[in-house]
Write a protein that holds these residues in place. Structure first.
Motif, short mmCIF file in Angstrom:
data_model
loop_
_atom_site.label_atom_id
_atom_site.label_comp_id
_atom_site.label_asym_id
_atom_site.label_seq_id
_atom_site.Cartn_x
_atom_site.Cartn_y
_atom_site.Cartn_z
N GLY A 26 22.42 24.24 24.23
CA GLY A 26 21.76 25.55 24.14
C GLY A 26 21.39 26.12 25.49
O GLY A 26 21.50 27.32 25.71
N PHE A 27 20.98 25.26 26.42
CA PHE A 27 20.63 25.72 27.75
C PHE A 27 21.86 26.24 28.48
O PHE A 27 21.82 27.28 29.14
N GLY A 28 22.96 25.52 28.34
CA GLY A 28 24.21 25.97 28.95
C GLY A 28 24.64 27.32 28.43
O GLY A 28 25.06 28.19 29.19
N GLN A 29 24.50 27.52 27.13
CA GLN A 29 24.83 28.81 26.52
C GLN A 29 23.85 29.89 26.93
O GLN A 29 24.24 31.00 27.30
N ALA A 30 22.57 29.59 26.85
CA ALA A 30 21.53 30.59 27.11
C ALA A 30 21.55 31.07 28.55
O ALA A 30 21.21 32.23 28.82
N ARG A 31 21.94 30.19 29.49
CA ARG A 31 21.97 30.60 30.91
C ARG A 31 22.92 31.77 31.13
O ARG A 31 22.68 32.60 31.99
N SER A 32 24.00 31.83 30.36
CA SER A 32 24.96 32.92 30.53
C SER A 32 24.59 34.16 29.71
O SER A 32 25.16 35.22 29.91
N GLU A 33 23.63 34.01 28.79
CA GLU A 33 23.29 35.11 27.89
C GLU A 33 21.96 35.79 28.21
O GLU A 33 21.74 36.93 27.80
N THR A 34 21.06 35.10 28.89
CA THR A 34 19.71 35.65 29.09
C THR A 34 19.56 36.26 30.47
O THR A 34 20.32 35.96 31.39
N GLY A 35 18.55 37.08 30.60
CA GLY A 35 18.31 37.78 31.85
C GLY A 35 17.40 37.01 32.79
O GLY A 35 17.10 35.83 32.59
N ILE A 36 16.94 37.70 33.82
CA ILE A 36 16.09 37.11 34.84
C ILE A 36 14.69 37.69 34.73
O ILE A 36 14.52 38.91 34.67
N LEU A 37 13.69 36.83 34.67
CA LEU A 37 12.29 37.27 34.62
C LEU A 37 11.74 37.50 36.02
O LEU A 37 10.95 38.40 36.25
N TYR A 38 12.16 36.66 36.98
CA TYR A 38 11.72 36.82 38.36
C TYR A 38 12.73 36.16 39.29
O TYR A 38 13.46 35.27 38.90
N ASN A 39 12.77 36.66 40.52
CA ASN A 39 13.62 36.09 41.57
C ASN A 39 12.74 35.34 42.54
O ASN A 39 12.03 35.96 43.33
N PRO A 40 12.76 34.00 42.49
CA PRO A 40 11.88 33.25 43.40
C PRO A 40 12.34 33.39 44.85
O PRO A 40 13.53 33.38 45.12
N PRO A 41 11.38 33.53 45.77
CA PRO A 41 11.76 33.55 47.18
C PRO A 41 12.32 32.20 47.61
O PRO A 41 12.06 31.17 46.98
N ASN B 124 13.53 28.66 39.60
CA ASN B 124 14.38 29.37 38.64
C ASN B 124 13.59 30.43 37.88
O ASN B 124 12.57 30.11 37.28
N GLY B 125 14.12 31.63 37.87
CA GLY B 125 13.44 32.71 37.16
C GLY B 125 14.18 33.23 35.95
O GLY B 125 13.77 34.22 35.34
N GLU B 126 15.28 32.56 35.55
CA GLU B 126 16.01 33.00 34.36
C GLU B 126 15.16 32.75 33.11
O GLU B 126 14.42 31.77 33.05
N THR B 127 15.32 33.59 32.13
CA THR B 127 14.55 33.47 30.88
C THR B 127 14.73 32.09 30.26
O THR B 127 13.75 31.45 29.83
N SER B 128 15.96 31.62 30.20
CA SER B 128 16.24 30.31 29.59
C SER B 128 15.56 29.18 30.37
O SER B 128 15.02 28.24 29.78
N SER B 129 15.55 29.28 31.70
CA SER B 129 14.91 28.25 32.53
C SER B 129 13.40 28.25 32.33
O SER B 129 12.78 27.19 32.22
N VAL B 130 12.82 29.44 32.30
CA VAL B 130 11.37 29.55 32.11
C VAL B 130 10.98 28.98 30.75
O VAL B 130 9.99 28.25 30.64
N LEU B 131 11.77 29.28 29.73
CA LEU B 131 11.50 28.74 28.39
C LEU B 131 11.59 27.21 28.40
O LEU B 131 10.68 26.52 27.92
#
Length: 195
Positions: free
Chosen positions: A55-70, A121-128
């Protein structure tokens, strides 16, 4: 994203049964035996883990970015992961000073791992995913503290400083291997991008 969420619910939910429904676990062990409980636990954990990975592999390509970490947060995350590896190794060895000092090495290493990945990581899937694991580890730590006060759980007792040296060596070797290639091979992401 639904598969990732289902995997998180199964895996972390199963690992919280002792916290939220201790009677259920005890009841299954009493009626079916500890072996049956361990078998069910192992199978469901594996299913949950496989769903998380897929699911994480799939979600990484489907979800957006919540924040861009410096960039500096990624460097901090790399440093934190070194500590996470050493502390995790200390948790699998007879207790040295590291294990005694941190009290619950595996739980602390998961908290550090999750926090480091949230920083980088700021992707939605990563944050979840990493937010869920961080929350789980915090809840588990609170539960373990209560069980210690109730006398249901004993903290690690110091055995030898040799185990600290082993934990540092094993943790450092595992860390270098993960940064060098294993993270890319297993997760598909290079933790350090050269050039």
């Amino acid at each position: 994203m639904a598969i990732l969420v289902l995997g998180i619910i199964i895996f972390l939910g199963l690992h919280l049964i002792r916290v939220v429904a201790p009677g259920f676990r005890a009841g299954v062990i009493e009626s079916r035996g500890k072996g049956t409980w361990m078998g069910i636990y192992a199978i469901l954990s594996l299913i949950g883990l496989c769903l998380i990975i897929y699911g994480f592999g799939q979600a990484r390509s489907e979800t957006g970015i919540l924040y861009n970490p410096p960039v500096f947060l990624r460097h901090i995350a790399l440093l934190l992961m070194l500590f996470a590896f050493v502390i995790a190794a200390a948790g699998f060895l007879p207790a040295g000073r590291i294990a005694v000092a941190v009290k619950h090495p595996q739980v602390l290493s998961i908290k550090i791992w999750a926090l480091a990945h949230l920083l980088a990581n700021g992707e939605t899937s990563s944050v979840l995913l990493f937010g869920s694991f961080l929350a789980w580890a915090v809840i588990l730590r609170i539960s373990l503290k209560r069980r210690e006060r109730a006398g249901e759980r004993v903290l690690p007792v110091f055995k030898s400083s040799t185990n600290d040296v082993l934990a540092i060596v094993i943790g450092l070797v595992a860390y270098v291997l993960f940064v060098w290639k294993l993270h890319e091979w297993l997760i598909g992401v290079q933790p350090v991008v050269m050039g």
